[in-house]
Motif scaffolding. Sequence first.
Motif, short mmCIF file in Angstrom:
data_model
loop_
_atom_site.label_atom_id
_atom_site.label_comp_id
_atom_site.label_asym_id
_atom_site.label_seq_id
_atom_site.Cartn_x
_atom_site.Cartn_y
_atom_site.Cartn_z
N THR A 84 0.73 -1.22 -0.04
CA THR A 84 -0.19 0.02 -0.05
C THR A 84 0.88 1.38 0.02
OG1 THR A 84 -1.68 -1.20 1.31
CG2 THR A 84 -1.69 1.25 1.08
N ALA A 85 1.96 1.14 0.72
CA ALA A 85 2.69 2.66 0.93
C ALA A 85 3.42 2.64 -0.53
CB ALA A 85 3.77 2.34 2.10
N ILE A 97 2.31 1.53 -3.52
CA ILE A 97 1.57 2.37 -4.47
C ILE A 97 1.13 3.73 -4.17
CG2 ILE A 97 -0.82 1.97 -5.40
CD1 ILE A 97 0.89 -0.18 -6.32
N ILE A 98 0.87 4.15 -2.84
CA ILE A 98 0.83 5.68 -2.49
C ILE A 98 2.02 6.44 -2.96
CG2 ILE A 98 0.32 7.03 -0.75
CD1 ILE A 98 -1.22 5.10 0.59
N THR A 99 3.13 5.85 -2.88
CA THR A 99 4.33 6.55 -3.18
C THR A 99 4.32 6.68 -4.81
OG1 THR A 99 5.45 5.70 -1.25
CG2 THR A 99 6.92 6.74 -3.14
N LEU A 100 4.07 5.68 -5.47
CA LEU A 100 4.01 5.76 -7.03
C LEU A 100 2.94 6.57 -7.48
CD1 LEU A 100 5.20 4.42 -9.38
CD2 LEU A 100 3.34 2.73 -9.35
N CYS A 101 1.91 6.91 -6.89
CA CYS A 101 0.72 7.64 -7.17
C CYS A 101 1.21 9.19 -7.04
CB CYS A 101 -0.46 7.17 -6.13
SG CYS A 101 -1.28 5.71 -7.03
N ILE A 102 1.97 9.46 -5.99
CA ILE A 102 2.39 10.67 -5.68
C ILE A 102 3.55 11.03 -6.97
CG2 ILE A 102 3.71 12.19 -4.18
CD1 ILE A 102 2.43 10.59 -1.92
N VAL A 103 4.32 10.17 -7.39
CA VAL A 103 5.32 10.48 -8.23
C VAL A 103 4.60 10.73 -9.60
CG1 VAL A 103 7.13 9.48 -9.70
CG2 VAL A 103 7.29 9.32 -7.36
N VAL A 104 3.53 10.06 -9.97
CA VAL A 104 2.80 9.91 -10.91
C VAL A 104 2.03 11.44 -11.11
CG1 VAL A 104 0.83 9.38 -12.39
CG2 VAL A 104 2.52 7.61 -11.69
N LEU A 129 -5.20 -4.77 -6.69
CA LEU A 129 -5.11 -3.45 -6.05
C LEU A 129 -6.26 -3.57 -5.08
CD1 LEU A 129 -4.96 -0.95 -8.70
CD2 LEU A 129 -3.29 -1.75 -7.19
N GLY A 130 -6.45 -4.95 -4.80
CA GLY A 130 -7.53 -5.21 -3.32
C GLY A 130 -7.18 -4.54 -2.22
N ASN A 131 -6.04 -4.70 -1.61
CA ASN A 131 -5.56 -3.86 -0.33
C ASN A 131 -5.56 -2.51 -0.41
OD1 ASN A 131 -5.03 -6.61 0.41
ND2 ASN A 131 -2.73 -6.35 0.07
N ILE A 132 -5.52 -1.83 -1.54
CA ILE A 132 -5.44 -0.41 -1.67
C ILE A 132 -6.82 0.25 -1.69
CG2 ILE A 132 -5.01 1.41 -3.17
CD1 ILE A 132 -2.46 -0.09 -2.25
N GLY A 133 -7.88 -0.62 -2.13
CA GLY A 133 -9.24 -0.06 -2.16
C GLY A 133 -10.02 0.14 -0.86
N GLY A 134 -9.23 -0.59 0.12
CA GLY A 134 -9.73 -0.81 1.54
C GLY A 134 -9.55 0.87 2.19
N GLY A 135 -8.42 1.40 2.08
CA GLY A 135 -8.36 2.74 2.72
C GLY A 135 -8.50 3.90 1.86
N VAL A 171 -6.80 6.78 1.88
CA VAL A 171 -5.88 7.45 1.39
C VAL A 171 -5.34 6.80 0.04
CG1 VAL A 171 -3.46 8.23 1.79
CG2 VAL A 171 -5.09 8.42 3.46
N GLY A 172 -5.26 5.34 0.03
CA GLY A 172 -4.78 4.46 -1.05
C GLY A 172 -5.78 4.68 -2.22
N GLU A 173 -7.09 4.95 -1.79
CA GLU A 173 -8.11 4.86 -2.94
C GLU A 173 -8.08 6.17 -3.78
OE1 GLU A 173 -12.85 5.01 -2.96
OE2 GLU A 173 -11.95 3.77 -1.38
N TRP A 174 -7.85 7.23 -2.99
CA TRP A 174 -7.95 8.68 -3.55
C TRP A 174 -6.58 9.05 -4.08
CZ3 TRP A 174 -11.67 11.10 -5.49
CH2 TRP A 174 -12.95 10.68 -4.78
N SER A 175 -5.59 8.37 -3.73
CA SER A 175 -4.20 8.43 -4.38
C SER A 175 -4.15 7.74 -5.69
CB SER A 175 -2.95 8.03 -3.49
OG SER A 175 -3.16 6.70 -3.36
N VAL A 176 -4.94 6.74 -6.02
CA VAL A 176 -4.80 5.89 -7.18
C VAL A 176 -5.88 6.81 -8.20
CG1 VAL A 176 -5.94 4.03 -8.22
CG2 VAL A 176 -4.43 3.74 -6.37
N ARG A 177 -7.13 7.27 -7.56
CA ARG A 177 -7.93 8.03 -8.48
C ARG A 177 -7.51 9.29 -8.91
NH1 ARG A 177 -13.05 5.85 -7.84
NH2 ARG A 177 -13.56 4.82 -5.94
N LEU A 178 -6.40 9.79 -7.79
CA LEU A 178 -5.87 11.26 -8.33
C LEU A 178 -4.77 10.95 -9.25
CD1 LEU A 178 -5.95 13.45 -5.00
CD2 LEU A 178 -7.27 13.73 -7.08
N ALA A 179 -4.04 9.86 -9.29
CA ALA A 179 -3.20 9.53 -10.23
C ALA A 179 -3.59 9.23 -11.77
CB ALA A 179 -2.12 8.36 -9.58
#
Length: 94
Positions: free
Chosen positions: A4-5, A7-14, A52-58, A60-68
């Motif tokens: 999860t961390a 993916i969130i870091t990768l989304c921030i870079v994107v 990405l099943g683990n990401i959708g539960g939180g 922060v992770g969900e919205w970082s993917v959406r914003l990316a």
Amino acid sequence: MTFTAFIITLCIVVICASTTLTMTNEPPFWMVLSVCLFTYPLSTVLLRLPELGNIGGGVVGEWSVRLAVVSAVTALLSFFIGNGGRGARTRAAD
């Protein structure tokens, strides 16, 4: 580092890279709004994937993917539509 961390870091870079590209081409507001409306269902489908099943539960992770996803699609469209894909805008000679 957990998945999860990562993916969130990768989304921030994107998001940062896409924002830089979008700012140089300045897309119109209607394009950004249409991208947001189009990518919300697309990111919902992505978050339902088993990978990405683990990401959708939180939140922060969900919205970082959406914003990316929104940032990446807006940057691509602004590059191709914003100025015809010619790179940086040039000033016409007087």
